[in-house]
Design a protein around this motif. Structure first.
Motif, PDB file in Angstrom:
ATOM      1  N   SER A  13       0.866  -1.284   0.094  1.00  0.00           N
ATOM      2  CA  SER A  13      -0.014   0.221  -0.020  1.00  0.00           C
ATOM      3  C   SER A  13       0.677   1.102  -0.060  1.00  0.00           C
ATOM      4  O   SER A  13       0.643   2.137  -0.770  1.00  0.00           O
ATOM      5  N   TYR A  14       1.853   1.356   1.164  1.00  0.00           N
ATOM      6  CA  TYR A  14       2.694   2.534   1.028  1.00  0.00           C
ATOM      7  C   TYR A  14       3.543   2.672  -0.148  1.00  0.00           C
ATOM      8  O   TYR A  14       3.797   3.663  -0.608  1.00  0.00           O
ATOM      9  N   CYS A  16       2.852   1.702  -3.360  1.00  0.00           N
ATOM     10  CA  CYS A  16       2.287   2.191  -4.537  1.00  0.00           C
ATOM     11  C   CYS A  16       1.668   3.443  -4.175  1.00  0.00           C
ATOM     12  O   CYS A  16       1.955   4.404  -5.352  1.00  0.00           O
ATOM     13  N   GLN A  17       1.438   4.052  -2.888  1.00  0.00           N
ATOM     14  CA  GLN A  17       1.229   5.394  -2.816  1.00  0.00           C
ATOM     15  C   GLN A  17       2.451   6.261  -3.412  1.00  0.00           C
ATOM     16  O   GLN A  17       1.937   7.289  -3.682  1.00  0.00           O
ATOM     17  N   LEU A  20       3.135   6.414  -7.053  1.00  0.00           N
ATOM     18  CA  LEU A  20       2.243   7.165  -7.630  1.00  0.00           C
ATOM     19  C   LEU A  20       2.347   8.704  -7.267  1.00  0.00           C
ATOM     20  O   LEU A  20       2.468   9.506  -8.386  1.00  0.00           O
ATOM     21  N   CYS A  21       2.566   9.232  -6.180  1.00  0.00           N
ATOM     22  CA  CYS A  21       2.904  10.524  -5.944  1.00  0.00           C
ATOM     23  C   CYS A  21       4.178  10.806  -6.638  1.00  0.00           C
ATOM     24  O   CYS A  21       4.377  11.988  -7.224  1.00  0.00           O
ATOM     25  N   PHE A  55       4.911   1.019  -9.956  1.00  0.00           N
ATOM     26  CA  PHE A  55       3.529   1.176  -9.614  1.00  0.00           C
ATOM     27  C   PHE A  55       2.853   0.197  -9.989  1.00  0.00           C
ATOM     28  O   PHE A  55       1.979  -0.174  -9.230  1.00  0.00           O
ATOM     29  N   GLY A  59       1.077  -2.751  -7.929  1.00  0.00           N
ATOM     30  CA  GLY A  59      -0.418  -2.524  -7.773  1.00  0.00           C
ATOM     31  C   GLY A  59      -1.000  -3.879  -8.384  1.00  0.00           C
ATOM     32  O   GLY A  59      -2.237  -4.185  -7.610  1.00  0.00           O
ATOM     33  N   TYR A  62      -1.185  -6.122  -5.280  1.00  0.00           N
ATOM     34  CA  TYR A  62      -2.146  -5.615  -4.387  1.00  0.00           C
ATOM     35  C   TYR A  62      -3.446  -5.823  -4.811  1.00  0.00           C
ATOM     36  O   TYR A  62      -4.436  -6.008  -3.874  1.00  0.00           O
TER      37      TYR A  62
END
Length: 172
Positions: A13-14, A16-17, A20-21, A55, A59, A62
């Protein structure tokens, strides 16, 4: 094992975040610099591309955790639950076999890139670094497929939507 899966959830989760950022921010800055100042940063495009690839593959793992990959299930919904679960399990075995093959072949490619190095043009990074996502992602996806099947077939959990999956997987 529960702790490992919870930590894996957080990591995916972290990661991927963060990825993405990173790539959205880099692309935004690159667009502003080109439009307003008529200047571009050469390495930002390459780094954003690498972040995007990582990502996407993280993802995918995930999404397997959330049982959110697309499947053609219309015909399966007509079958009894046990038969449907059996057919989906067999399909997942094929998916795991594919992931295993991809993991093996991607490791071979990485070994080749270590022996005969190829570097990215702008960042001068070894392409073996970028390609590491393939064995990581396909292995994580297989773990997630097994996890979802365990919950569905052993624990008897019926997933109706992503929220059900997240709640149930937070229990383990």
């Amino acid at each position: 094992m529960r702790r490992f899966l919870k930590e894996l959830d957080k990591f995916e989760s972290y990661a991927c975040q963060a990825l993405l950022c990173l790539f959205v921010t880099l692309l935004f800055i690159q667009v502003i610099l080109r439009v307003v100042f008529n200047y571009g940063i050469p390495w930002s495009e390459e780094l954003s591309r690498f972040a995007f690839v990582w990502f996407v593959f993280l993802g995918a793992s995930y999404a397997a955790r959330l049982s959110a990959h697309n499947r053609v299930t219309f015909h399966l919904k007509l079958l009894p639950t046990k038969v449907r679960n059996g057919v989906e399990f067999i399909a997942d075995l094929f998916w795991i076999a594919f992931n295993t093959l991809m993991t093996i072949k991607s490791i071979e490619v990485i070994e080749s890139l270590m022996e005969f190095p190829f570097r990215s043009p702008a960042l001068d990074w070894s392409m073996a670094f970028l390609y590491l996502i393939f064995p990581i992602s396909f292995t994580l996806t297989s773990i997630r497929i097994l996890q979802v099947n365990y919950l569905k077939l052993v624990k008897g959990v019926e997933f109706k939507d992503v929220d059900d999956i997240e709640m149930e997987q937070n229990k383990i």
